[in-house]
Design a protein around this motif. Structure first.
Motif, PDB file in Angstrom:
ATOM      1  N   ALA A  71       0.826  -1.205   0.000  1.00 28.19           N
ATOM      2  CA  ALA A  71       0.000   0.000   0.000  1.00 28.19           C
ATOM      3  C   ALA A  71       0.862   1.258   0.000  1.00 28.19           C
ATOM      4  O   ALA A  71       1.876   1.326   0.696  1.00 28.19           O
ATOM      5  N   GLY A  72       0.451   2.252  -0.791  1.00 33.31           N
ATOM      6  CA  GLY A  72       1.187   3.509  -0.843  1.00 33.31           C
ATOM      7  C   GLY A  72       2.494   3.422  -1.610  1.00 33.31           C
ATOM      8  O   GLY A  72       3.325   4.321  -1.531  1.00 33.31           O
ATOM      9  N   GLY A  73       2.678   2.344  -2.382  1.00 32.39           N
ATOM     10  CA  GLY A  73       3.908   2.134  -3.134  1.00 32.39           C
ATOM     11  C   GLY A  73       4.606   0.875  -2.676  1.00 32.39           C
ATOM     12  O   GLY A  73       5.051   0.785  -1.533  1.00 32.39           O
ATOM     13  N   ALA A  74       4.693  -0.128  -3.557  1.00 32.25           N
ATOM     14  CA  ALA A  74       5.360  -1.378  -3.211  1.00 32.25           C
ATOM     15  C   ALA A  74       6.845  -1.134  -2.944  1.00 32.25           C
ATOM     16  O   ALA A  74       7.451  -0.192  -3.477  1.00 32.25           O
ATOM     17  N   ASP A  75       7.430  -1.982  -2.109  1.00 34.78           N
ATOM     18  CA  ASP A  75       8.846  -1.838  -1.753  1.00 34.78           C
ATOM     19  C   ASP A  75       9.728  -1.686  -2.992  1.00 34.78           C
ATOM     20  O   ASP A  75      10.627  -0.836  -3.047  1.00 34.78           O
TER      21      ASP A  75
END
Length: 406
Positions: free
Chosen positions: A372-376
């Protein structure tokens, strides 16, 4: 920079501590019990209303819009003190205050700011985020939900498509929505940003059953949804810039206000080791906890630095992703350590144990934050290219019109 409070900041912290001590306990969530989503949402609204009535909501927003006009540092101080209480402060409230309001404040017009900011701070309006799609997760600019002008001359937009992982969309009042309005240009350039009333005809939300047993995520279907042009934020085609404002707020707000290690220190001190000692007496456990605490403090100070940049009108850019990347991995590791401290009880807790069920739920949920909010992986690419200046990946679709992509 100096991370110690100035005299003025210390006085502000003491004021915040005093107010929270008098008002926060009545709103804390029960330990070891998962409330129905409707009750949790109601408690979230009640706490937002308490904050607003006490003058502690929207600290950095202008007074004319319902805020207090304070600095970013003061907002950080209050968030740190508020994070010491187990309050209803999940996505149900944070999407509005941390994502919707920043994009409305920056890209909206005066009428939109007046319409949404103060009611959101009061808890009268709650928000969901309509970004991700089945084919557009980490690559958000690949989204396919489209909007076209209505053919009746009204200037309205007709939206069709599907969104997914829409937290609390089934209970919120409004959504922040990004759609494709021009498929003839490259994918990042043909997007436009709207706010949408979730009661608009044609919007259907379907809760997704999760491994945790909860269903706060949703699929959201939009079928011939009519949105007035007055609900557009920014210019047509500037949706990606709006998205970046939202995502920076989401990443800067990732988790550093509430310590994940301090509760584990207390838990280790209460967990018997079998020889009359506790787990906190174990040298390996103490080393693991010390390592986790050092990482947490380092992230907290780095986040304070970036928030100071924002308060001065500077843009941290991709550095905001460093906060989210560090927090997501650290949270999962710390919660895993908590599970290890509980031993077999972490698998099958005693019915009288009110702590372990919360730990189990948080551990399962921690995997969400890696995406969520940008994958690693996406955040690592952004940090490598935009912060460290490393060569960018080859992007075959960079200058290709979206309609020509396969």
């Amino acid at each position: 920079m100096d991370f110690n409070d100035t005299p003025a900041e210390a006085a502000f912290r003491a004021e915040a501590q005093s107010w929270l001590a008098a008002h926060a306990p009545a709103h804390e969530l029960p330990t070891g019990i998962k409330l129905a989503d409707t009750e949790e949402a109601a408690r979230g609204r009640a706490w937002m209303r308490e904050l607003y009535n006490g003058g502690w909501s929207g600290l950095t927003f202008p007074k004319a819009l319902g805020g207090r006009g304070l600095s970013g540092i003061e907002a950080v101080i209050f968030a740190e003190e508020e994070g010491k209480y187990h309050l209803p402060k999940g996505p149900f409230t944070s999407i509005g205050t941390g994502m919707a309001l920043p994009v409305i404040a920056k890209h909206g017009n005066d009428a939109q700011r007046a319409q949404f900011i103060e009611p959101t701070l009061k808890g009268d309006i709650t928000w969901c985020q309509l970004f991700s799609e089945p084919s557009a997760g980490s690559d958000l600019a690949a989204l396919r939900t489209k909007a076209v002008r209505a053919d009746d001359g009204s200037g309205d937009w007709i939206v069709n498509g599907q969104k997914v992982w829409s937290s609390w969309a089934h209970l919120t009042d409004w959504g922040i929505l990004v759609v494709r309005t021009d498929p003839t240009v490259p994918k990042h350039k043909g997007l436009t940003f709207f706010v949408v009333d979730m009661k608009t005809p044609g919007i259907e939300t379907r809760p997704i059953r999760q491994i945790s047993g909860m269903s706060e995520f949703n699929e959201t279907f939009l079928t011939d949804v009519r949105i007035p042009d007055a609900n557009r934020l920014g210019a047509i085609g500037e949706g990606w810039a709006c998205c970046m404002t939202v995502l920076m707020g989401e990443r800067l707000g990732s988790g550093a206000h509430r310590s994940g290690v301090e509760p584990l220190l207390a838990l280790a001190g209460k967990t018997p080791a079998g020889d009359g000692s506790t787990m906190l007496d174990d040298k390996a456990v103490r080393l693991a906890l010390a390592d986790a605490l050092a990482e947490e403090q380092g992230e907290r100070f780095f986040q304070a630095r970036l928030r100071t940049m924002v308060s001065k009108g500077e843009n941290p850019g991709a550095m905001a992703g460093m906060i989210k990347l560090a927090y997501a991995g650290r949270q999962q590791k710390v919660l895993g350590l908590g599970m290890e401290l509980r031993g077999l009880d972490a698998i099958a807790a005693d019915p009288s144990d009110s702590v372990t069920p919360d730990l189990q739920y948080d551990y399962i949920y921690s995997t969400v934050m890696r995406i969520a909010g940008g994958a690693d992986e996406v955040l690592r690419n952004q940090i490598a290219e935009r912060v460290l200046g490393m060569p960018g990946e080859v992007r075959m679709d960079k200058d290709v019109p979206f309609e020509q992509l396969k």
